[in-house]
Design an enzyme around this catalytic site. Structure first.
Site, short mmCIF file in Angstrom:
data_model
loop_
_atom_site.label_atom_id
_atom_site.label_comp_id
_atom_site.label_asym_id
_atom_site.label_seq_id
_atom_site.Cartn_x
_atom_site.Cartn_y
_atom_site.Cartn_z
N ASP A 211 32.67 30.68 45.52
CA ASP A 211 34.04 31.15 45.58
C ASP A 211 34.72 30.85 47.10
OD1 ASP A 211 36.79 31.45 45.54
OD2 ASP A 211 36.73 33.54 44.92
N HIS B 299 30.59 35.83 42.77
CA HIS B 299 31.12 34.81 43.54
C HIS B 299 30.90 34.91 44.76
CE1 HIS B 299 35.66 34.05 41.29
NE2 HIS B 299 34.51 33.89 40.59
N LYS C 158 38.79 43.51 44.20
CA LYS C 158 38.82 43.07 45.38
C LYS C 158 39.49 44.34 46.16
CE LYS C 158 41.42 39.85 47.83
NZ LYS C 158 41.97 38.22 47.67
N HIS D 256 34.88 40.51 48.76
CA HIS D 256 35.85 41.72 48.54
C HIS D 256 35.60 43.03 48.85
CE1 HIS D 256 38.12 38.60 45.48
NE2 HIS D 256 37.85 38.26 46.62
N ASP E 124 36.97 33.61 52.86
CA ASP E 124 36.56 32.45 51.94
C ASP E 124 35.83 31.29 52.73
OD1 ASP E 124 36.77 33.26 49.06
OD2 ASP E 124 38.88 33.72 50.00
N ASP F 184 38.46 38.54 54.14
CA ASP F 184 38.18 37.82 52.94
C ASP F 184 38.45 36.41 53.23
OD1 ASP F 184 37.38 36.97 50.25
OD2 ASP F 184 39.33 37.65 49.63
N GLU G 170 37.21 40.70 38.04
CA GLU G 170 37.14 40.77 39.53
C GLU G 170 37.77 41.63 40.43
OE1 GLU G 170 37.77 36.56 41.19
OE2 GLU G 170 36.82 37.31 43.07
N TRP H 219 40.97 37.51 37.62
CA TRP H 219 41.51 37.80 38.98
C TRP H 219 43.01 38.08 39.02
CZ3 TRP H 219 44.09 35.81 43.13
CH2 TRP H 219 44.34 36.75 44.00
N ASP I 180 32.55 39.63 44.20
CA ASP I 180 32.61 38.42 45.13
C ASP I 180 32.31 39.16 46.51
OD1 ASP I 180 34.39 37.22 47.28
OD2 ASP I 180 35.60 36.30 45.67
C1 RNT Z 1 40.67 35.76 45.19
C2 RNT Z 1 39.38 35.81 44.20
C3 RNT Z 1 39.62 34.94 43.06
C4 RNT Z 1 40.13 33.41 43.98
C5 RNT Z 1 39.95 32.21 42.77
C6 RNT Z 1 40.79 31.16 43.34
O1 RNT Z 1 40.59 36.78 46.26
O2 RNT Z 1 38.44 35.90 45.13
O3 RNT Z 1 38.27 34.45 42.76
O4 RNT Z 1 39.23 32.87 45.09
O5 RNT Z 1 40.08 32.54 41.64
ZN ZN Z 2 36.39 35.50 43.82
#
Ligand code: RNT
Ligand code: ZN
Length: 432
Positions: free
Chosen positions: A325, A285, A227, A261, A295, A293, A225, A184, A258
């Protein structure tokens, strides 16, 4: 027979009535390993000790007791795994290298810098996954890494990618289970680009160079990955979903999805059967975006449930690597792992217990009334009794019993940790 087992027996009969084999679901769930994100344990700080978290990543909260080194992080992880049923994996990041002595630049990292992680994983029976770290570094501060216009900066990050990929392959070989190595990058722009094409062309070249050497998929799987946007890349992200979907299809890579994302109205569960039509493997993720986003810790919500249903109904579990994640420092960090992992497992179990054969039959017959009824009634079938029994079988605490155990760990271990001096304000140091 324990009370838990007695309740399970009743549940098992009830499930049999709707044509579902609860024992088979338990056996299947036991085979699903989830990769815990090491970075939840210390707010994505890592052990380099030099650079602040940045490049689109942000952690809020100041719960005391965050892990300050590898031993503390491993101890916290041990505690989390103890409270989660089943056998699971660990997802590492390059910034968690343990170099002992002078700092080693990211493009010069070697397997020996992760030997403690590998030894620990071997001893405890965890598979490892890995990630090059393209953030929190002076060479990422412009917001560009692999797509940077400066060839020297690109070179540094390509070499970092190659180094971590080789280390990942060593991890996979050492542990006898393929290591998913996920790329990523934060590359993107806050405001409208004049050139959207150039950075994407450079990214393709960089990725192709990183992945140039054929490595045995028995040891390492390359993942990319995408986003939608990030902090500082609101207007343009080089590695967008379309970009990486195409890259994964054309180059035979694992596509990382993810759940934070995408646009909030997009449905990740719906993407899976499309992606799996043309991509061999997916890395998830599992995260929870709240308005953006953000998290947040994963919960058993509709989004995670639909993803689980699609994995089970499409028989995609064997082609899916499931990782977590999120990073939340406003609650006990170990609890975050436990809640996020157990919730993901509950979603999978519920999906496995759905009367899906009957629902598919109804659908095939055009009887959408029955399909809707069965799906809705399945929500109140006694899946909780099956989950409790699964936890008991796996030797993990049942229900919220894990919380009391974690509170003990918080008092005995986490409370004794003080913040590292580098993060203290001058005033705090002065009164110490
Ligand atoms: C960032 C991504 C990535 C990170 C990690 C730390 O937007 O989601 O995966 O969260 O690699
Ligand atoms: Zn991620």
């Amino acid at each position: 027979m324990s009370r838990i087992e007695a309740a399970y027996k009743v549940a098992q009969e009830r499930y049999a009535e709707v044509g579902v084999d609860a024992a088979a679901a338990i056996a299947k769930l036991a085979g699903v390993a989830i990769s815990l994100n090491c970075w939840q344990g210390d707010d994505v700080a890592g052990f380099e000790g030099e650079y602040a978290l940045g490049d689109g990543l942000a952690v809020t909260g100041s719960h005391p007791g965050k892990a300050r080194n590898g031993d503390e992080l491993r101890a916290d992880l041990d505690e989390a795994y103890r409270l989660i049923p089943g056998r699971h994996r660990l997802n590492l990041h390059a910034i968690y290298a343990e170099c002992d002595g002078p700092a080693v630049e990211r493009d010069a990292l070697e397997t020996k810098h992760f030997s403690r992680w590998i030894d620990w994983a071997k001893a405890k029976g965890h598979g490892l996954d890995h990630n090059p770290s393209y953030f929190s570094h002076p060479k990422s501060s412009s917001g560009f890494t692999l797509a940077h216009q400066d060839a020297g900066i690109r070179r540094f990050w390509i070499d970092h990618g190659i180094a971590i990929r080789n280390i990942a392959a060593d991890m996979g070989q050492a542990l006898g289970t393929p290591c998913v190595n996920n790329v990523w990058i934060p590359d993107g722009l806050k405001d409208l680009p004049a050139d959207r094409k150039g950075p994407r062309e450079r990214l393709t070249q960089s990725l192709d160079e990183i992945f140039a050497e054929p490595l045995d998929p028995k040891y390492v799987r390359d993942a990319v990955e995408p986003k939608l946007f990030g902090i500082g890349s609101e207007s343009y992200v080089v590695g967008s979903y379309d970009y990486y979907l195409g890259y994964a299809v054309k180059r035979g890579k694992v596509l990382c999805i993810d759940t934070g994302h995408f646009h909030p109205t997009e449905v990740m569960g719906d993407k899976l059967s499309s992606v799996f039509s043309f991509v061999d493997e997916v890395l998830l993720h599992v995260s929870r975006g709240v308005r953006w986003d953000s998290d947040h810790v994963v919960l058993l919500n509709d989004e995670v449930l639909l993803i689980a249903q699609e994995l089970v109904r499409g028989d995609f579990l064997g082609r899916t690597h499931i990782g977590l994640d999120f990073f939340d420092a406003s609650i006990n960090r170990v609890a975050a792992w436990v809640i996020g992992c157990r919730s993901t497992q509950k979603a999978l179990l519920r999906a496995m217990l759905d009367p899906i054969a009957r629902m598919k039959d109804a659908e095939r017959a055009g009887d959408y009334t029955s399909r809707l009824c069965l799906g809705e009634e399945a929500k109140s079938l006694p899946w909780g009794a099956v989950w409790d029994y699964f936890c008991e079988l796996q030797g993990a605490p049942v229900g919220e019993a894990w919380l009391a155990e974690l509170k003990k760990y918080e008092q005995q271990v986490l409370a004794a940790r003080k913040a590292p001096s580098s993060t203290k304000s001058r005033a705090a140091v002065a009164v110490d």
